[in-house]
Design a protein around this motif. Structure first.
Motif, short mmCIF file in Angstrom:
data_model
loop_
_atom_site.label_atom_id
_atom_site.label_comp_id
_atom_site.label_asym_id
_atom_site.label_seq_id
_atom_site.Cartn_x
_atom_site.Cartn_y
_atom_site.Cartn_z
N UNK A 240 62.67 -30.22 0.66
CA UNK A 240 63.24 -30.83 1.36
C UNK A 240 62.84 -32.05 2.15
N UNK A 241 63.14 -32.68 2.77
CA UNK A 241 62.79 -34.35 3.56
C UNK A 241 61.08 -34.32 2.89
N UNK A 242 60.76 -32.90 4.07
CA UNK A 242 59.32 -33.12 4.06
C UNK A 242 58.17 -33.21 3.07
N UNK A 243 58.99 -32.99 1.57
CA UNK A 243 58.58 -32.04 0.75
C UNK A 243 58.71 -33.13 0.14
N UNK A 244 59.29 -34.32 -0.10
CA UNK A 244 59.56 -36.04 -0.73
C UNK A 244 59.03 -36.93 -0.12
N UNK A 245 58.11 -36.61 0.96
CA UNK A 245 57.11 -37.41 1.71
C UNK A 245 55.82 -38.12 1.27
N UNK A 246 55.69 -37.58 0.11
CA UNK A 246 54.65 -37.83 -1.08
C UNK A 246 55.08 -38.81 -1.87
N UNK A 308 58.74 -35.10 -9.87
CA UNK A 308 59.10 -35.00 -8.72
C UNK A 308 58.35 -33.37 -8.19
N UNK A 309 58.99 -33.06 -8.73
CA UNK A 309 58.68 -30.78 -9.17
C UNK A 309 57.37 -30.91 -9.02
N UNK A 310 56.31 -31.83 -10.34
CA UNK A 310 54.89 -30.93 -9.90
C UNK A 310 54.54 -32.08 -9.22
N UNK A 311 54.65 -33.54 -8.57
CA UNK A 311 53.75 -34.04 -7.80
C UNK A 311 53.48 -33.26 -6.55
N UNK A 312 55.43 -32.36 -6.05
CA UNK A 312 55.56 -32.22 -5.15
C UNK A 312 54.61 -31.10 -4.71
N UNK A 313 54.61 -29.94 -5.79
CA UNK A 313 53.42 -28.84 -6.20
C UNK A 313 52.38 -29.28 -5.65
N UNK A 314 51.54 -30.43 -6.04
CA UNK A 314 50.12 -31.13 -6.40
C UNK A 314 50.35 -31.80 -5.07
N UNK A 315 51.08 -31.59 -4.38
CA UNK A 315 50.90 -32.34 -2.91
C UNK A 315 50.88 -30.97 -2.05
N UNK A 316 51.14 -30.38 -2.24
CA UNK A 316 50.53 -28.78 -1.45
C UNK A 316 49.59 -27.92 -1.60
N UNK A 382 48.16 -20.75 -5.90
CA UNK A 382 49.22 -21.32 -5.85
C UNK A 382 49.45 -22.28 -7.61
N UNK A 383 50.64 -22.79 -7.23
CA UNK A 383 50.82 -23.56 -8.53
C UNK A 383 50.23 -24.61 -8.62
N UNK A 384 50.08 -25.59 -7.58
CA UNK A 384 49.34 -26.73 -7.94
C UNK A 384 48.25 -26.59 -7.59
N UNK A 385 47.08 -25.38 -6.97
CA UNK A 385 45.98 -25.77 -7.99
C UNK A 385 46.28 -25.38 -9.23
#
Length: 636
Positions: A240-246, A308-316, A382-385
């Motif tokens: 969503x738009x919030x996920x794309x901020x990073x 982009x998907x990996x960056x979104x995961x790490x941002x969370x 979580x996958x990001x962790x």
């Protein structure tokens, strides 16, 4: 929480896009001893099926077995979210069936948010008594076969549709004592087994390998945890738009300046989700794409989306420390797991320490950490962790990656993404288990009488609130004719008493001033109605009404819209010939076929009521290759 129909405690409902599987010990045992046996059985099952599970890429969640001691009876099981990839659900059905085959003491139940979806798959072959209201706790996999517990324990007893569903302990006792009596009918089992036919070979066929231009950090992470590709695709696909901020600035975790070409393994579902989405990266991210005509455009685009998907995961993520991850790749359970892999030739003869051996080993370690060695009460990481933890514990050799990129294996052909209309028709017909008609229309013999007879057979079937039955249905019971009910129906049609008139009839009477003569006629009519009328007289009266209606309609243009039957030469003179022409019976079959063909032609090759009904009865019409009316051709 859904209440139980068998009077037991309420059980949690299955989430949407998830499948629940429960395995019970068919033979009763003491509580503590049974739980210990089930716990050991869960570990043994996962170790035994490790070669299959280690090579599988799950869409959302992996297959897991946990001991559930709180419910009665105790069992092992789990719930797996499969998301958009329904093949995960059917692979689990295959696993559950094979588990009950390998461990004959276990009986398994499997369902999803639709309920007993195995019965839905075999809906055309189910017995009449079986419906969603009474199917609970009746469907089991036992000793590798599908079993259905009937309403009555003995076949000779009459089925009571209102009988309560059995409890799970009752069902297990019946299975362990007389399982051969409850084996599902062969057509039901064939319909379910057809859906899981081809496993485990289908696992490799469901994978797709593609070249991706990725940051070196992602390449290193995927070598340690190949299953993280699913989480990254889902993060990008459901963004969503919030996920794309990073992603509107230079990437913090995976910058674009250290990218290499790599071969990434997806499932076909994940690959299609990544490819089909149109996305333009922010210029500030650093991810630029070559011209669409460039041969490597697809690899750059896939790598950009995956990054982009990996960056979104790490941002969370929550910035987990490197030592927070528990070292589980040691101990007797891991040794048993690894020994089982070697016994099943999981490493395919690769030399220990070789690149292919290490790749397979990382996949096995990934599965072991995700499904086997996770404590029952642990909180899922979580996958990001996990990604951030791996980045801090693994080494990234950019030069080695660039060297490997020069000799990558070829990627798989993705022409399966494009389906032609003919291929789609073939897939639909294979799903319905129907044979395809000949490709050449001239070689096909289309019998229009079959079209008419099929439609009349469909209309003659008695429908209920549950829908209409097609003519091929196994229910061939004849419709009974009740003379008394038919007579009463005719009484209501031909002459109702005054107290049976509705308010509309009374209002109409009040609008007219009835004369004395009319009253006398009504009195005489009422006297005639009081007399007993035989059914034959009523039927004859009805026929006279219909004949008089035909004569009236013959003076209008209504009859000209129908095709009439051709008659022989009349010998009664010209007046009788004119009357015969006016009252010639309608050719029902010809009009039916003509209207069906006109409706089929109006569909313009798309799905519609005519093609759907006829194809469901095994009748296929040719395509309309010219612009003339099909109905006129049928008349000819």
């Amino acid at each position: 929480i859904a209440p139980r129909r068998d009077g037991g405690a309420a059980r949690p409902a299955v989430p949407e896009d998830a499948v629940r599987y429960r395995l019970f010990a068919a033979a009763a045992a003491e509580g503590a001893r049974q739980r210990a046996l089930l716990r050991r059985c869960a570990e043994t099952v996962l170790v035994r099926f490790a070669p299959l599970l280690a090579a599988y890429v799950w869409q959302r969640q992996p297959f897991r077995l946990r001991c559930v001691p709180g419910e009665t009876p105790a069992h092992i099981g789990g719930t797996t979210l499969f998301g958009d990839n329904v093949e995960d659900e059917w692979f689990i059905v295959y696993l559950v069936r094979e588990i009950t085959r390998e461990f004959p003491g276990l009986a398994a139940m499997i369902d999803d948010n639709d309920g007993e979806f195995l019965l839905i798959e075999a809906a055309d072959f189910l017995p009449k008594w079986l419906n969603p209201e009474n199917s609970e706790n009746r469907v089991f996999f036992y000793k590798g076969e599908l079993h259905i517990i009937p309403l009555s324990e003995t076949p000779e007893q009459d089925c009571d549709l209102s009988a309560p569903c059995p409890t799970i302990p009752q069902a297990l006792r019946l299975l362990s004592a007389r399982s051969e009596e409850f084996l599902a009918a062969e057509p039901i089992r064939a319909a379910v087994y057809k859906r899981i036919d081809g496993y485990p070979e289908k696992i490799q066929a469901s994978l797709h390998r593609a070249h991706c231009y990725l940051p070196a950090g992602i390449v290193a992470v995927l070598r340690q945890r190949p299953s993280l590709v699913a989480a990254a695709v889902q993060a990008f696909y459901l963004r969503d738009p919030a996920d794309l901020r990073p992603c509107r600035r230079p990437f913090r975790t995976f910058p674009a300046d250290q990218r290499v070409m790599a071969l990434v393994t997806f499932t076909r579902c994940l690959y299609a989700q990544l490819v089909q989405q149109k996305f333009v990266p922010d210029r500030r991210s650093g991810y630029t794409l070559p011209a669409p005509s460039d041969p490597q455009y697809r690899a750059y685009e896939l790598g950009m989306k995956l990054a982009h998907g990996f960056e979104i995961l790490c941002s969370k993520s929550s910035e987990v420390a490197p030592d927070a991850k528990r070292n589980v790749l040691s101990g007797p359970l891991w040794e048993r797991f690894l020994r089982s892999l070697k016994e099943k030739d999981y490493f395919k003869g690769e030399l220990e320490g070789s690149a292919k051996y290490l790749e397979l080993l990382h996949m096995a370690e990934d599965h072991f950490q995700q499904s086997v060695a996770v404590p029952e009460n642990s909180v899922e990481v979580s996958p990001g962790d996990e990604i951030l933890t791996l980045l801090q514990t693994i080494s990234i050799d950019l030069k080695e990656f660039e060297k490997e990129a020069t000799c990558l294996p070829p990627e798989d052909d993705d022409s399966w993404l494009d389906i032609t209309p003919d291929a789609l028709d073939q897939m639909l017909k294979e799903t319905r288990n129907e044979s395809l008609p000949l490709a050449n229309e001239e070689e096909q013999n289309y019998d229009l009488e079959t079209v008419a007879e099929s439609m009349k057979a469909f209309v003659s079937k008695v429908s209920t609130h549950e829908g209409a039955e097609m003519p091929w249905s196994s229910d061939e019971s004849h419709v009974t004719f009740d003379v008394d009910s038919f007579t009463k129906a005719l009484d209501r049609i031909l002459g109702a008493d005054s107290e049976e008139l509705d308010s509309d009839d009374l209002d109409e009477e009040e609008e007219f001033d009835l004369s004395d003569g009319d009253d006398e006629d009504l009195d005489a009519g009422n006297q005639r109605q009081d007399q007993k009328v035989s059914p034959n007289e009523l039927i004859g009266s009805l026929k006279s009404y219909m004949s008089e209606m035909d004569r009236e309609l013959a003076q209008t243009n209504v009859g000209k819209s129908f095709t009439t039957q051709k008659r022989g030469v009349s010998i009664g003179g010209p007046d009788s010939e004119a009357e015969d022409a006016e009252l010639a019976p309608v050719d029902v079959d010809m009009n039916l076929v003509a209207n069906l063909l006109d409706s089929y032609s109006a569909q313009a090759g798309l799905a519609g009521p005519t093609s759907n009904i006829l194809q469901s009865m095994g009748v296929y019409l040719p395509e309309n290759t010219d612009h003339t009316g099909l109905s006129s051709r049928a008349a000819q």
